[in-house]
Write an enzyme that holds these catalytic residues in place. Sequence first.
Site, mmCIF file in Angstrom:
data_model
loop_
_atom_site.group_PDB
_atom_site.id
_atom_site.type_symbol
_atom_site.label_atom_id
_atom_site.label_comp_id
_atom_site.label_asym_id
_atom_site.label_seq_id
_atom_site.Cartn_x
_atom_site.Cartn_y
_atom_site.Cartn_z
ATOM 1 N N LYS A 66 0.865 -1.192 0.000
ATOM 2 C CA LYS A 66 0.000 0.000 0.000
ATOM 3 C C LYS A 66 0.898 1.237 0.000
ATOM 4 O O LYS A 66 1.899 1.278 0.731
ATOM 5 C CB LYS A 66 -0.914 -0.023 1.231
ATOM 6 C CG LYS A 66 -1.965 1.075 1.242
ATOM 7 C CD LYS A 66 -2.883 0.967 2.461
ATOM 8 C CE LYS A 66 -3.956 2.045 2.480
ATOM 9 N NZ LYS A 66 -4.833 1.980 3.669
ATOM 10 N N SER A 141 -9.863 2.289 2.516
ATOM 11 C CA SER A 141 -8.955 2.989 1.647
ATOM 12 C C SER A 141 -7.954 2.106 0.886
ATOM 13 O O SER A 141 -7.406 2.534 -0.125
ATOM 14 C CB SER A 141 -8.164 4.008 2.470
ATOM 15 O OG SER A 141 -7.334 3.372 3.414
ATOM 16 N N SER A 165 -10.244 0.039 6.738
ATOM 17 C CA SER A 165 -9.599 0.085 5.416
ATOM 18 C C SER A 165 -8.952 -1.200 4.933
ATOM 19 O O SER A 165 -8.556 -1.286 3.771
ATOM 20 C CB SER A 165 -8.544 1.182 5.389
ATOM 21 O OG SER A 165 -9.178 2.423 5.206
HETATM 22 N N1 GLN Z 1 -13.346 4.481 5.834
HETATM 23 C C1 GLN Z 1 -12.778 4.948 7.063
HETATM 24 C C2 GLN Z 1 -12.432 6.410 6.953
HETATM 25 O O1 GLN Z 1 -12.585 6.963 5.892
HETATM 26 C C3 GLN Z 1 -11.583 4.117 7.434
HETATM 27 C C4 GLN Z 1 -10.332 4.539 6.781
HETATM 28 C C5 GLN Z 1 -9.155 3.714 7.208
HETATM 29 O O2 GLN Z 1 -9.297 2.696 7.872
HETATM 30 N N2 GLN Z 1 -7.987 4.188 6.852
HETATM 31 O O3 GLN Z 1 -12.003 7.002 7.902
#
Ligand code: GLN
Length: 458
Positions: A66, A141, A165
Site C-alpha cells: 500500500k 482505503s 480500510s
Molecule cells: N473508511 C474509514 C475512513 O474513511 C476508514 C479509513 C481507514 O481505515 N484508513 O475514515
Amino acid sequence: MKIANKKVTAERLVRDALDKAKHFSDYHIFTFLNEEGAIKKAREIDAKIKRGEKVGRLAGVPYALKDNFLSPEGETTASALILEGFNSPVTATSVAKLEAEGAIMIGRTNLDAFAHGSSTENSYYGPTLNSHDKTRVAGGSSGGSAVAVALNIVEFATGTDTGGSIRQPASFNGIYGLKPTYGTISRYGVVAMASSTDCIGFFTKTPEDMDLLMSIASGQDPKDMTTLPDYYNDTKKMNVSKARIGIIKDFDNNSVHPELRKALAKKVELLKSKGHEIVELKMPALKYGLAAYYILVPAELCSNLSRHDGVRYGFRSKDSKDLDSLYENTRNEGFMSENKRRIMIGNFVLSSGFYDAYFLKAAKARTLILKEYEKAFKKCDFILTPVSPNPAFKLGEKVDDPVAMYLEDVMSVSLNLAGVPGLAIPAGETKDGLSLGLQLVGPRRSDKNLVEFAKEIQ
Ligand code: GLN
C-alpha cells in the site's frame, strides 16, 4: 509459498506478477511498478538457492505494498499530490521484516489519499475498480491492495486499517483481510492517519497465508512505543472446534443489505451444524461508534497532517509570494477535498469552544464501547457481523455525499476505537456476482485464535 524446492524460479514468479499487473492496468491498482528492483531481488534469491544457501520463509513471493508504507523503492505518495516526488530515506519496520524473509515488492498500490475514505475514489490518481465488477468501487482505503490480491496478481498485499480500510475492501473483493489488535505490528514508517487507531495488516487468499505473515510481521519494535510484546507466536491456542460465537441482536438489521443478512444467517446455521454455540448479544453502545470515530479520527489526523507544508519534502506550489501563501497554496492544491474536510473538522472539534462538547464526549463514548466489547467477550469467544452494510457500491454513487460514505463504516470503526482485532472472511456472492464479506471479531490479543478459527471454518 515456498520456491526453495526449485520447481519455479523467483524471477519467473516476479515476471509473471509484473505481467499480470500490466494486463490489469485498467483497474488502476498500482501507483508504481517496481520492475527493475523486483527482478534484481528475484535474481539474488535464485542465485542463493542455486548455491544451496538458506532463504527466508517468503523467498521470491511477490507482494504489493500500500502506497502509505515508507521504503526507498519508488516514491511514497499516500496517493496524494502533496507527497509527489517524495523518496523515503527510511524503511517501515513491517516492510523490513517481510523483505528479510525474501518477499519481493512488485508495486505500490492505490489508496484514498492519506487513507481517508471507503472507496479509493479520494485518490489523486483516480479510483481503483472492483475485481468483480468494473463499474463498482474497490472499497477503501486500501482498494489497490485488495484488488491486487483478488485478481491473483500477487500472493498477498499490505494494508492499514484505521476504521475498516483492510476489512471493507477485503469483503468487497472476496478475500481475507486482518486488522490485528492495536499495537501488534509496528506502525514505524507508515504514513500516520489517526495514531491511536491505525493498525497494520494484510490481505491474503487463505487464512494459512495470514498466519504466516502475522508470525513474521508482529512483535515489539523500539521504534514504535505502542507495539506489544510478541504474543502472536506465543498465544496458547484455544479449542477452535468448539467456539462460542456472538451475534449482535441490536444492530439495525434493516439497514443491512438483504443478501448480506442471508449470508450471515447461512454462516450461523453452518457454525451451529459444526457444533459451535451461538450467543445473542446486546451491544447498545456500538451505535455511538460512527459519531465518535468521525470526531476522534479527524482530531488526530489534523495534527498528523500539519507536517505537510511544502517546505521540507514532497510537492510545493509554485508562485507563492511569501511563507503564508506557500503553506496555503501547497496545502490547497496538494490535499484532496476529503483531506481538507477532515483537517477542518479536526481543528473544529479541538477548538476551545467545542472541545468539551465534541472531543471529550467522543472520548467518553470510546470508553463505553471498549467496555461493551470487554463485557461481550465474557459471554463469547468471537463475534460475527457484516463488515459493512452493503456489497460494493457503484463508482460515483457516494463520492459527493460524505455522510453517505461515512455511513458505510458503521460496522467497522468500533473495533478500532476498542483496539480489538477483526478478520474479514469471504461469505459468498450476491446473485449479481458481487462478493460478500463478514468479519470475525475477537478480544484484544486473540489474533492467533481468530486466524485458527478462520482455518477451521473456511
Ligand atoms: N473508511 C474509514 C475512513 O474513511 C476508514 C479509513 C481507514 O481505515 N484508513 O475514515
